[in-house]
Design a protein around this motif. Structure first.
Motif, PDB file in Angstrom:
ATOM      1  N   GLU A 104       0.832  -1.198   0.000  1.00 56.28           N
ATOM      2  CA  GLU A 104       0.000   0.000   0.000  1.00 56.28           C
ATOM      3  C   GLU A 104       0.870   1.252   0.000  1.00 56.28           C
ATOM      4  O   GLU A 104       1.867   1.315   0.710  1.00 56.28           O
ATOM      5  N   LEU A 105       0.474   2.226  -0.777  1.00 60.05           N
ATOM      6  CA  LEU A 105       1.174   3.509  -0.751  1.00 60.05           C
ATOM      7  C   LEU A 105       0.828   4.261   0.535  1.00 60.05           C
ATOM      8  O   LEU A 105      -0.260   4.088   1.087  1.00 60.05           O
ATOM      9  N   PRO A 106       1.737   5.091   1.018  1.00 60.12           N
ATOM     10  CA  PRO A 106       1.421   5.880   2.220  1.00 60.12           C
ATOM     11  C   PRO A 106       0.226   6.788   1.983  1.00 60.12           C
ATOM     12  O   PRO A 106       0.021   7.305   0.888  1.00 60.12           O
ATOM     13  N   PRO A 108      -1.652  10.068   1.806  1.00 55.43           N
ATOM     14  CA  PRO A 108      -1.216  11.466   1.676  1.00 55.43           C
ATOM     15  C   PRO A 108      -1.466  12.245   2.950  1.00 55.43           C
ATOM     16  O   PRO A 108      -2.562  12.208   3.520  1.00 55.43           O
ATOM     17  N   GLY A 109      -0.434  12.935   3.432  1.00 53.42           N
ATOM     18  CA  GLY A 109      -0.562  13.706   4.654  1.00 53.42           C
ATOM     19  C   GLY A 109      -0.657  12.876   5.919  1.00 53.42           C
ATOM     20  O   GLY A 109      -0.913  13.422   6.995  1.00 53.42           O
ATOM     21  N   GLY A 110      -0.416  11.562   5.815  1.00 58.02           N
ATOM     22  CA  GLY A 110      -0.596  10.674   6.950  1.00 58.02           C
ATOM     23  C   GLY A 110       0.630  10.563   7.847  1.00 58.02           C
ATOM     24  O   GLY A 110       1.686  11.148   7.599  1.00 58.02           O
ATOM     25  N   HIS A 111       0.473   9.763   8.895  1.00 55.06           N
ATOM     26  CA  HIS A 111       1.502   9.632   9.915  1.00 55.06           C
ATOM     27  C   HIS A 111       2.776   8.991   9.368  1.00 55.06           C
ATOM     28  O   HIS A 111       3.886   9.366   9.774  1.00 55.06           O
ATOM     29  N   LEU A 112       2.636   8.034   8.457  1.00 53.92           N
ATOM     30  CA  LEU A 112       3.819   7.370   7.916  1.00 53.92           C
ATOM     31  C   LEU A 112       4.694   8.354   7.151  1.00 53.92           C
ATOM     32  O   LEU A 112       5.924   8.363   7.308  1.00 53.92           O
ATOM     33  N   LEU A 113       4.086   9.195   6.336  1.00 60.44           N
ATOM     34  CA  LEU A 113       4.852  10.213   5.614  1.00 60.44           C
ATOM     35  C   LEU A 113       5.486  11.205   6.577  1.00 60.44           C
ATOM     36  O   LEU A 113       6.617  11.657   6.367  1.00 60.44           O
ATOM     37  N   TYR A 114       4.771  11.551   7.631  1.00 56.65           N
ATOM     38  CA  TYR A 114       5.307  12.477   8.626  1.00 56.65           C
ATOM     39  C   TYR A 114       6.559  11.885   9.278  1.00 56.65           C
ATOM     40  O   TYR A 114       7.575  12.576   9.451  1.00 56.65           O
ATOM     41  N   LEU A 115       6.505  10.604   9.646  1.00 53.13           N
ATOM     42  CA  LEU A 115       7.664   9.955  10.248  1.00 53.13           C
ATOM     43  C   LEU A 115       8.835   9.896   9.281  1.00 53.13           C
ATOM     44  O   LEU A 115       9.996  10.092   9.676  1.00 53.13           O
ATOM     45  N   LEU A 179       9.854   9.208  -2.364  1.00 54.04           N
ATOM     46  CA  LEU A 179       9.875   8.146  -1.363  1.00 54.04           C
ATOM     47  C   LEU A 179      11.171   7.332  -1.429  1.00 54.04           C
ATOM     48  O   LEU A 179      11.797   7.043  -0.406  1.00 54.04           O
ATOM     49  N   THR A 180      11.589   6.985  -2.634  1.00 53.66           N
ATOM     50  CA  THR A 180      12.803   6.187  -2.797  1.00 53.66           C
ATOM     51  C   THR A 180      14.028   6.930  -2.300  1.00 53.66           C
ATOM     52  O   THR A 180      14.872   6.375  -1.583  1.00 53.66           O
ATOM     53  N   ALA A 181      14.139   8.209  -2.655  1.00 51.88           N
ATOM     54  CA  ALA A 181      15.297   8.996  -2.238  1.00 51.88           C
ATOM     55  C   ALA A 181      15.300   9.227  -0.735  1.00 51.88           C
ATOM     56  O   ALA A 181      16.359   9.164  -0.090  1.00 51.88           O
ATOM     57  N   ALA A 182      14.144   9.501  -0.163  1.00 49.74           N
ATOM     58  CA  ALA A 182      14.074   9.748   1.279  1.00 49.74           C
ATOM     59  C   ALA A 182      14.445   8.497   2.068  1.00 49.74           C
ATOM     60  O   ALA A 182      15.204   8.563   3.046  1.00 49.74           O
ATOM     61  N   ILE A 183      13.924   7.365   1.654  1.00 47.29           N
ATOM     62  CA  ILE A 183      14.214   6.113   2.356  1.00 47.29           C
ATOM     63  C   ILE A 183      15.703   5.788   2.286  1.00 47.29           C
ATOM     64  O   ILE A 183      16.289   5.271   3.241  1.00 47.29           O
ATOM     65  N   LEU A 197       8.460  -0.619   2.405  1.00 46.62           N
ATOM     66  CA  LEU A 197       7.842   0.349   1.494  1.00 46.62           C
ATOM     67  C   LEU A 197       8.698   0.521   0.249  1.00 46.62           C
ATOM     68  O   LEU A 197       8.178   0.544  -0.877  1.00 46.62           O
ATOM     69  N   ALA A 198      10.011   0.635   0.425  1.00 44.17           N
ATOM     70  CA  ALA A 198      10.909   0.770  -0.724  1.00 44.17           C
ATOM     71  C   ALA A 198      10.821  -0.457  -1.630  1.00 44.17           C
ATOM     72  O   ALA A 198      10.832  -0.332  -2.861  1.00 44.17           O
ATOM     73  N   GLU A 199      10.720  -1.641  -1.036  1.00 39.79           N
ATOM     74  CA  GLU A 199      10.594  -2.862  -1.829  1.00 39.79           C
ATOM     75  C   GLU A 199       9.297  -2.856  -2.628  1.00 39.79           C
ATOM     76  O   GLU A 199       9.267  -3.262  -3.794  1.00 39.79           O
TER      77      GLU A 199
END
Length: 205
Positions: A104-106, A108-115, A179-183, A197-199
């Motif tokens: 599942e994609l994160p 938008p604006g959710g806790h996973l993206l915030y972390l 997402l890929t670059a941040a991870i 998530l990256a996988e």
């Protein structure tokens, strides 16, 4: 009084001595604790799955506004982090599974993206691929050097979630590229949460 306690966990580079609280999340049913500087929106410890080890880490490397505190003080904050959070109102936002992260994609604006934003060492202005910036230009949206770039990522993720990446390749370039670059720049063991998530991103066309 000596407030420093031995900890088997190494501090994150450049993130020692912060005034911080304790937060937690669960991954596949196992709870992990971490230090968090709420004033700076910054993760300031690795993920630590043992309450005593988290308290020892905090006593050694974190502080409160009036200075360092002992392990017993931090142990109480660790216990409070099980049922309460200053970052998420709903406990469900702090619960993750490896399968869910892969499939599942994160939100938008959710806790996973915030972390992710709070943990990553990414500098969007310099560390993102050129094709992402070009995609932002084609979409006429804020790019990596703009203050509103996070809104662009959120909107692109929402579009891809609703319509799929094949129909919106520029939006997918932005979402996956960020997402890929941040991870890839996560410090310490934060890959425990974000590597699945990256996988998953590599499996989506």
């Amino acid at each position: 009084m000596n407030t420093r306690s031995a900890s088997p966990y190494e501090p994150l580079p450049g993130r020692v001595g912060h005034v911080a609280g304790i937060e937690s999340l669960t991954l596949d049913g196992y709870r992990h604790y971490f230090g968090f500087d709420h004033r700076s929106d910054l993760v300031v410890s690795p993920l630590i799955d043992d309450p005593a080890a988290m308290a020892a880490f905090a006593a050694a490397h974190l502080r409160q506004s009036d200075g360092p505190r002992d392990r017993a003080y931090w142990a109480a904050l660790v216990a409070d982090a099980v049922d309460g959070s200053a970052l998420a109102d709903d406990d469900g936002e702090r619960e993750f599974t490896t399968d869910g992260l892969r499939t599942e994609l994160p939100e938008p604006g959710g806790h996973l993206l915030y972390l992710l934003d709070a943990a990553t060492d990414l500098d969007p202005a310099t560390d993102l691929p050129a094709d992402l910036a070009r995609a932002c230009e084609r979409l006429d949206r804020a790019g990596p050097e703009d203050d509103d770039f996070a809104d662009t990522v959120d909107d692109c993720l929402e579009t891809v979630a609703v319509h799929g990446p094949l129909h919106h390749p520029d939006e997918w370039t932005v979402a996956r590229g960020y997402l890929t670059a941040a991870i890839a720049t996560l410090p310490g063991n934060w890959g425990l949460l974000f590597t699945p998530l990256a996988e998953g991103l590599t499996r989506i066309p």
